[in-house]
Design an enzyme around this catalytic site. Structure first.
Site, short mmCIF file in Angstrom:
data_model
loop_
_atom_site.label_atom_id
_atom_site.label_comp_id
_atom_site.label_asym_id
_atom_site.label_seq_id
_atom_site.Cartn_x
_atom_site.Cartn_y
_atom_site.Cartn_z
N ARG A 42 -25.96 14.30 143.28
CA ARG A 42 -26.42 12.79 144.02
C ARG A 42 -26.58 13.23 145.30
O ARG A 42 -27.53 12.52 145.86
CB ARG A 42 -25.55 11.76 143.57
CG ARG A 42 -25.94 11.24 142.10
CD ARG A 42 -25.09 10.07 141.83
NE ARG A 42 -25.76 9.38 140.55
CZ ARG A 42 -24.95 8.41 139.92
NH1 ARG A 42 -24.10 7.77 140.54
NH2 ARG A 42 -25.57 7.93 138.60
N LYS A 203 -27.49 2.41 119.82
CA LYS A 203 -27.93 1.27 119.32
C LYS A 203 -29.32 0.89 120.09
O LYS A 203 -29.78 0.67 121.07
CB LYS A 203 -26.84 0.30 119.91
CG LYS A 203 -25.28 0.61 119.39
CD LYS A 203 -24.31 -0.41 119.68
CE LYS A 203 -23.97 -0.65 121.09
NZ LYS A 203 -23.23 -1.65 121.46
N GLY A 356 -28.09 8.86 130.75
CA GLY A 356 -27.19 9.74 131.09
C GLY A 356 -26.85 10.87 129.88
O GLY A 356 -26.89 12.13 130.16
N GLY A 379 -29.67 2.46 134.33
CA GLY A 379 -30.13 0.84 134.11
C GLY A 379 -31.28 0.80 134.69
O GLY A 379 -32.26 0.00 134.13
P1 ADP Z 1 -28.46 7.65 126.92
O1 ADP Z 1 -27.26 7.87 127.69
O2 ADP Z 1 -29.37 9.08 127.03
O3 ADP Z 1 -29.53 6.35 127.29
P2 ADP Z 1 -27.03 6.25 124.59
O4 ADP Z 1 -26.10 5.95 125.53
O5 ADP Z 1 -28.16 5.33 124.26
O6 ADP Z 1 -28.23 7.44 125.32
O7 ADP Z 1 -26.75 7.11 123.42
C1 ADP Z 1 -26.01 8.27 123.30
C2 ADP Z 1 -25.00 8.32 122.29
O8 ADP Z 1 -25.60 8.00 121.04
C3 ADP Z 1 -24.26 9.58 122.08
O9 ADP Z 1 -23.06 9.52 122.45
C4 ADP Z 1 -24.65 10.04 120.70
O10 ADP Z 1 -23.29 10.53 119.99
C5 ADP Z 1 -24.75 8.76 120.07
N1 ADP Z 1 -25.51 8.70 118.79
C6 ADP Z 1 -26.79 9.53 118.69
N2 ADP Z 1 -27.06 9.40 117.33
C7 ADP Z 1 -26.10 8.84 116.73
C8 ADP Z 1 -25.76 8.39 115.31
N3 ADP Z 1 -26.72 8.84 114.17
N4 ADP Z 1 -24.84 7.92 114.73
C9 ADP Z 1 -23.84 7.30 115.71
N5 ADP Z 1 -24.04 7.77 117.14
C10 ADP Z 1 -24.94 8.37 117.58
MG MG Z 2 -25.61 6.59 127.30
#
Ligand code: ADP
Ligand code: MG
Length: 399
Positions: A42, A203, A356, A379
């Site tokens: 950063r 989610k 992230g 965010g």
């Molecule tokens: P980002 O940080 O890129 O926005 P998220 O925080 O929304 O992504 O989601 C990332 C997490 O989702 C990871 O830790 C990953 O392990 C989890 N994940 C992805 N697919 C699944 C799954 N099928 N079941 C449980 N967790 C999952």
């Molecule tokens: Mg994340």
């Protein structure tokens, strides 16, 4: 204001900063362990803006937050180590102010000359920063002639150093901010088509607004990751012990219906990699979505799905990706994410990746340098993709 209007903001190249005092809001919220910076990405990311301003003869005053001191002077959250690191990176002295407002700080700012750098102490030592207190914003503004926002990651918050300050002195975008507006803003406001978005991650509930907005913009929407389970279940399949948001099944059905209405090509998994438990060494196999065993869980998109997703990305001209396709942290369940990363990298689309975990998944594949833009603000980039106008961007001067 509409999101496309945020495309028309002044940048540091639109103002004369020669001999001026320039307040730059940066995001130096770096990870630290025992007072040592563990990742200075950063800080490095702000160098183009800072070097430009210094070359133009500005006196640069920097403001940032670090950690969550919650309005108290917590020594653990001092920016002192950042001042040292930034000094090394810039190859010039970086003075550290004892605070971000007050008599002594005003004096240091007043005495600062062209080509000199002053880093203010943690803005969040004062609760007025996050409250967007006008007096506090005015005190920050009194230190400088011009404000520059180069902290995209906090621009979805109307804080004093981000929004309040712009009521007292003119404010423009720094280079980092300009890139975010250009690539993320362009994608949602006026994308070159075909526009393909890939949304994954844990989610649905984290990204409802994003999916909903993208369904009015994209040509193709690809869904993967844990959230895909809820869509698969919404189609009537049983997903065994997979992560499932029961209370979002109706919403998933509505989103599927909305895709039909808007004519968006919505791609959902047709097969998945299922495991007998949530562990790197779990027993696993590739099954069709109508064959998920009752006591197994889906941890990645399947091989056919990965192929179909890659094919859908082939002739894309704009790609937005947020959220991994599976539990990429475990090698056995990283194939879907890797396949999508390769397809995005191989396409000649303008590609924007945010989130992230998506960024770390991408780094794991070594393909980061083939992505047009990696969006830094978690965010903030989600809110931008939701079509919201970010207060820190809206407050910048129009061209
Ligand atoms: P980002 O940080 O890129 O926005 P998220 O925080 O929304 O992504 O989601 C990332 C997490 O989702 C990871 O830790 C990953 O392990 C989890 N994940 C992805 N697919 C699944 C799954 N099928 N079941 C449980 N967790 C999952
Ligand atoms: Mg994340």
């Amino acid at each position: 204001m509409e999101v496309y209007e945020t495309m028309n903001k002044q940048t540091i190249q639109d103002v004369n900063v020669q001999g001026k005092k320039v307040f730059v809001r940066v995001d130096f919220n770096v990870p630290m362990k025992d007072g040592v910076i563990t990742n200075d990405t950063r800080v490095r990311a702000t160098l183009p803006t800072l070097n430009y301003l210094l070359e133009q003869g500005a006196a640069v005053i920097l403001g940032s937050h670090l950690g969550r001191p919650k309005g108290q002077r917590v020594p653990e959250f001092t920016l002192a180590p950042v001042a040292v690191r930034l000094g090394e990176l810039l190859g010039r002295e970086v003075k550290l102010a004892p605070d971000c407002v007050g008599e002594e700080v005003s004096k240091m700012a007043a005495e600062l000359k062209s080509g000199e750098v002053l880093l203010l102490e943690n803005l969040r030592y004062h609760k007025e920063e996050e409250k967007n207190d006008p007096e506090f914003a005015k005190a920050l503004a009194s230190l400088a002639d011009v404000a520059v926002n180069d902290a995209f990651g906090v621009s979805h918050r109307a804080h004093a150093s981000v929004e309040g300050i712009t009521k007292f002195i003119p404010a423009v975008a720094g280079y980092l901010m300009e890139k975010e507006i250009k690539f993320v803003g362009q994608a949602v406001a006026d994308p070159v088509r075909p526009f393909v978005a890939i949304i994954g991650g844990a989610k649905v509930s984290d990204k409802i607004g994003v999916i909903d907005n993208l369904l009015t913009k994209v040509d193709t929407l690809i869904i993967g990751g844990g959230m895909a389970n809820t869509f698969v279940a919404a189609q009537g399949y049983s997903v065994g012990k997979s992560l499932l948001e029961e209370d979002k099944l109706d919403l998933a059905r509505q989103l599927i219906a909305k895709a039909k209405e808007t004519g968006v090509n919505l791609l959902l998994p047709t097969d998945m990699v299922v495991a007998d438990r949530f562990a790197p060494d779990a027993e696993h196999k590739n099954v069709a979505v109508d064959e998920i065993p009752a006591d197994w869980m889906a941890l990645d998109i399947g091989a056919d799905t990965a192929k179909a997703y890659a094919a859908a990305l082939e002739d894309a001209k704009t790609v937005v990706w947020n959220g991994p396709m599976g539990v990429f942290e475990m090698d056995a369940f990283a194939h879907g994410t890797t396949a999508v990363a390769k397809a995005v990298a191989a396409s000649d689309a303008t590609s924007v990746v945010g989130g992230g975990d998506s960024i770390s998944a991408l780094q794991k594949t070594g393909l980061s340098d083939q992505i047009t833009h990696i969006s830094t603000g978690g965010g903030a980039s989600l809110e931008f993709l939701e079509g919201k106008v970010l207060p820190g961007i809206a407050a910048l001067a129009d061209k």
